[in-house]
Scaffold this motif. Structure first.
Motif, mmCIF file in Angstrom:
data_model
loop_
_atom_site.group_PDB
_atom_site.id
_atom_site.type_symbol
_atom_site.label_atom_id
_atom_site.label_comp_id
_atom_site.label_asym_id
_atom_site.label_seq_id
_atom_site.Cartn_x
_atom_site.Cartn_y
_atom_site.Cartn_z
ATOM 1 N N HIS A 179 0.842 -1.192 0.000
ATOM 2 C CA HIS A 179 0.000 0.000 0.000
ATOM 3 C C HIS A 179 0.881 1.248 0.000
ATOM 4 C CE1 HIS A 179 -2.898 -2.967 1.661
ATOM 5 N NE2 HIS A 179 -3.788 -2.238 1.030
ATOM 6 N N ALA A 180 0.454 2.260 -0.737
ATOM 7 C CA ALA A 180 1.066 3.583 -0.699
ATOM 8 C C ALA A 180 -0.018 4.588 -0.316
ATOM 9 C CB ALA A 180 1.673 3.945 -2.048
ATOM 10 N N LYS A 181 0.382 5.657 0.356
ATOM 11 C CA LYS A 181 -0.586 6.642 0.841
ATOM 12 C C LYS A 181 -0.296 7.999 0.231
ATOM 13 C CE LYS A 181 -2.731 8.310 5.118
ATOM 14 N NZ LYS A 181 -2.672 8.258 6.611
ATOM 15 N N ARG A 182 -1.350 8.631 -0.252
ATOM 16 C CA ARG A 182 -1.216 9.968 -0.816
ATOM 17 C C ARG A 182 -2.513 10.727 -0.611
ATOM 18 N NH1 ARG A 182 0.604 11.516 -7.044
ATOM 19 N NH2 ARG A 182 0.668 13.789 -6.721
ATOM 20 N N ASP A 183 -2.393 11.936 -0.097
ATOM 21 C CA ASP A 183 -3.552 12.800 0.162
ATOM 22 C C ASP A 183 -4.595 12.093 1.021
ATOM 23 O OD1 ASP A 183 -2.380 14.799 -1.404
ATOM 24 O OD2 ASP A 183 -3.336 14.049 -3.234
ATOM 25 N N GLY A 184 -4.124 11.317 1.995
ATOM 26 C CA GLY A 184 -5.024 10.669 2.942
ATOM 27 C C GLY A 184 -5.702 9.419 2.431
ATOM 28 N N GLN A 185 -5.376 8.967 1.204
ATOM 29 C CA GLN A 185 -5.985 7.769 0.635
ATOM 30 C C GLN A 185 -4.902 6.767 0.255
ATOM 31 O OE1 GLN A 185 -8.544 9.341 -2.559
ATOM 32 N NE2 GLN A 185 -10.296 8.988 -1.201
ATOM 33 N N TYR A 186 -5.309 5.482 0.243
ATOM 34 C CA TYR A 186 -4.367 4.399 -0.016
ATOM 35 C C TYR A 186 -4.557 3.836 -1.421
ATOM 36 C CZ TYR A 186 -3.589 4.351 5.030
ATOM 37 O OH TYR A 186 -3.276 4.698 6.310
ATOM 38 N N THR A 187 -3.447 3.384 -1.990
ATOM 39 C CA THR A 187 -3.447 2.656 -3.250
ATOM 40 C C THR A 187 -2.721 1.334 -3.044
ATOM 41 O OG1 THR A 187 -3.438 4.669 -4.607
ATOM 42 C CG2 THR A 187 -2.672 2.649 -5.657
ATOM 43 N N LEU A 188 -3.311 0.254 -3.541
ATOM 44 C CA LEU A 188 -2.653 -1.057 -3.508
ATOM 45 C C LEU A 188 -1.907 -1.237 -4.821
ATOM 46 C CD1 LEU A 188 -2.198 -3.855 -2.179
ATOM 47 C CD2 LEU A 188 -4.264 -4.613 -3.374
ATOM 48 N N ASN A 189 -0.594 -1.473 -4.732
ATOM 49 C CA ASN A 189 0.259 -1.611 -5.912
ATOM 50 C C ASN A 189 0.826 -3.021 -6.008
ATOM 51 O OD1 ASN A 189 0.328 1.273 -6.820
ATOM 52 N ND2 ASN A 189 1.207 1.551 -4.786
ATOM 53 N N LEU A 190 1.099 -3.433 -7.237
ATOM 54 C CA LEU A 190 1.730 -4.725 -7.485
ATOM 55 C C LEU A 190 2.962 -4.536 -8.356
ATOM 56 C CD1 LEU A 190 1.544 -7.870 -7.262
ATOM 57 C CD2 LEU A 190 0.381 -7.809 -9.476
ATOM 58 N N CYS A 191 4.085 -5.072 -7.905
ATOM 59 C CA CYS A 191 5.319 -5.081 -8.691
ATOM 60 C C CYS A 191 5.637 -6.524 -9.082
ATOM 61 C CB CYS A 191 6.491 -4.514 -7.891
ATOM 62 S SG CYS A 191 6.423 -2.739 -7.625
ATOM 63 N N VAL A 192 5.935 -6.728 -10.350
ATOM 64 C CA VAL A 192 6.401 -8.027 -10.841
ATOM 65 C C VAL A 192 7.887 -7.893 -11.124
ATOM 66 C CG1 VAL A 192 6.127 -9.821 -12.584
ATOM 67 C CG2 VAL A 192 4.135 -8.488 -11.853
ATOM 68 N N ALA A 193 8.695 -8.759 -10.522
ATOM 69 C CA ALA A 193 10.140 -8.608 -10.607
ATOM 70 C C ALA A 193 10.820 -9.946 -10.863
ATOM 71 C CB ALA A 193 10.677 -7.985 -9.315
ATOM 72 N N ASN A 194 12.045 -9.853 -11.377
ATOM 73 C CA ASN A 194 12.909 -11.026 -11.416
ATOM 74 C C ASN A 194 13.893 -10.918 -10.254
ATOM 75 O OD1 ASN A 194 14.816 -9.137 -12.262
ATOM 76 N ND2 ASN A 194 14.715 -9.752 -14.418
ATOM 77 N N THR A 195 15.027 -11.522 -10.333
ATOM 78 C CA THR A 195 15.947 -11.517 -9.197
ATOM 79 C C THR A 195 16.583 -10.160 -8.930
ATOM 80 O OG1 THR A 195 17.709 -12.270 -10.666
ATOM 81 C CG2 THR A 195 16.485 -13.962 -9.435
ATOM 82 N N SER A 196 16.569 -9.277 -9.930
ATOM 83 C CA SER A 196 17.298 -8.016 -9.741
ATOM 84 C C SER A 196 16.563 -6.771 -10.214
ATOM 85 C CB SER A 196 18.648 -8.088 -10.481
ATOM 86 O OG SER A 196 18.454 -8.363 -11.863
#
Length: 249
Positions: free
Chosen positions: A190-207
């Motif tokens: 979750h990230a917060k901005r202006d009092g509201q939350y956003t759920l984020n997804l990161c897809v990554a490899n090893t680096s």
């Protein structure tokens, strides 16, 4: 990431919200119990993993009926009571909402891959029966082939360790969640901005981060669990409990 939007399945004429979700990973079916916001009357929807509607707005007979699971093209419903979490009463429905079996005097004990385990209300223990979900009118006793359900359904886990270097610059609120699919790592936060939350997804490899996607925005609170996962597909419920969104990662 490829996004499948499993939403707008609830007609706006019906003020519904999602109460329960059950998944058959083998058959790629999703059963959803919705409730009328005003009356709490239950309705069942069934979809496949691509968002096609197989059963829409099927009303249950009483408020005491609730969704247990979906297996072998069959929706398993059980009765609940005010004083008992589960009371006597089991209904098996097919994908078109047709009742295949009604057991008014049996209590549902457990759901397996091919069977349900039941007991007559007259007994406190023992005397279990196993009903084959492919042959709904065939009561049998035994424990052969009782594979537990849900082995392909995974939940992301909290990650309490030091973040990977590629996530250090991210503004992460509270818990960082992690799961895997094939050779990729999925990070949810979750990230917060202006009092509201956003759920984020990161897809990554090893680096490195391969892709990043905001899943839900404009939330006043953080979600206790970001999503559930079946192989390389994730599913999540919207903040207003009226939509389901899926991503192929």
């Amino acid at each position: 990431m490829i996004k499948y939007t499993i939403k707008k399945v609830f007609d706006k004429a019906f003020p519904l919200e999602i109460w329960k979700i059950a998944v058959d990973a083998e058959q790629e079916h999703i059963a959803i119990e919705t409730r009328d916001i005003e009356t709490t009357w239950p309705y069942i929807y069934i979809l496949d993993f691509q968002g096609n509607i197989l059963l829409e707005h099927h009303p249950l007979e009483e408020k005491s009926w609730t969704l247990d699971n979906i297996r072998q093209h069959t929706v398993v419903l059980k009765a609940v009571g005010d004083s008992k979490p589960v009371k006597e009463g089991i209904i098996l429905l097919d994908l078109h909402g047709k009742e295949r079996l009604y057991l008014s005097d049996f209590i549902l004990l457990e759901t397996y891959q091919q069977y349900i385990k039941v007991r007559h209300r007259s007994f406190q223990s023992g005397f279990e029966k196993y009903i084959n979900l492919s042959e709904h009118d065939n009561l049998s006793i035994g424990d052969e082939g009782l594979d537990h359900y849900g082995e392909e359904i995974e939940l992301p886990l909290p990650y309490p360790y030091q973040r990977p270097a590629y996530l250090e610059a991210r503004d992460i609120e509270d818990i960082l969640w992690v799961s895997r699919t094939q050779d990729k790592t999925l990070w949810a936060y979750h990230a917060k901005r202006d009092g509201q939350y956003t759920l984020n997804l990161c897809v990554a490899n090893t680096s490195n981060i391969l892709s990043e996607q905001p899943l839900i925005s404009g939330m006043s609170k953080m979600l206790p669990q970001p999503f559930f996962q079946v192989r390389n597909q994730i599913f999540l419920m919207s903040y207003n409990k009226r939509e389901i969104v899926s991503y192929l990662v």
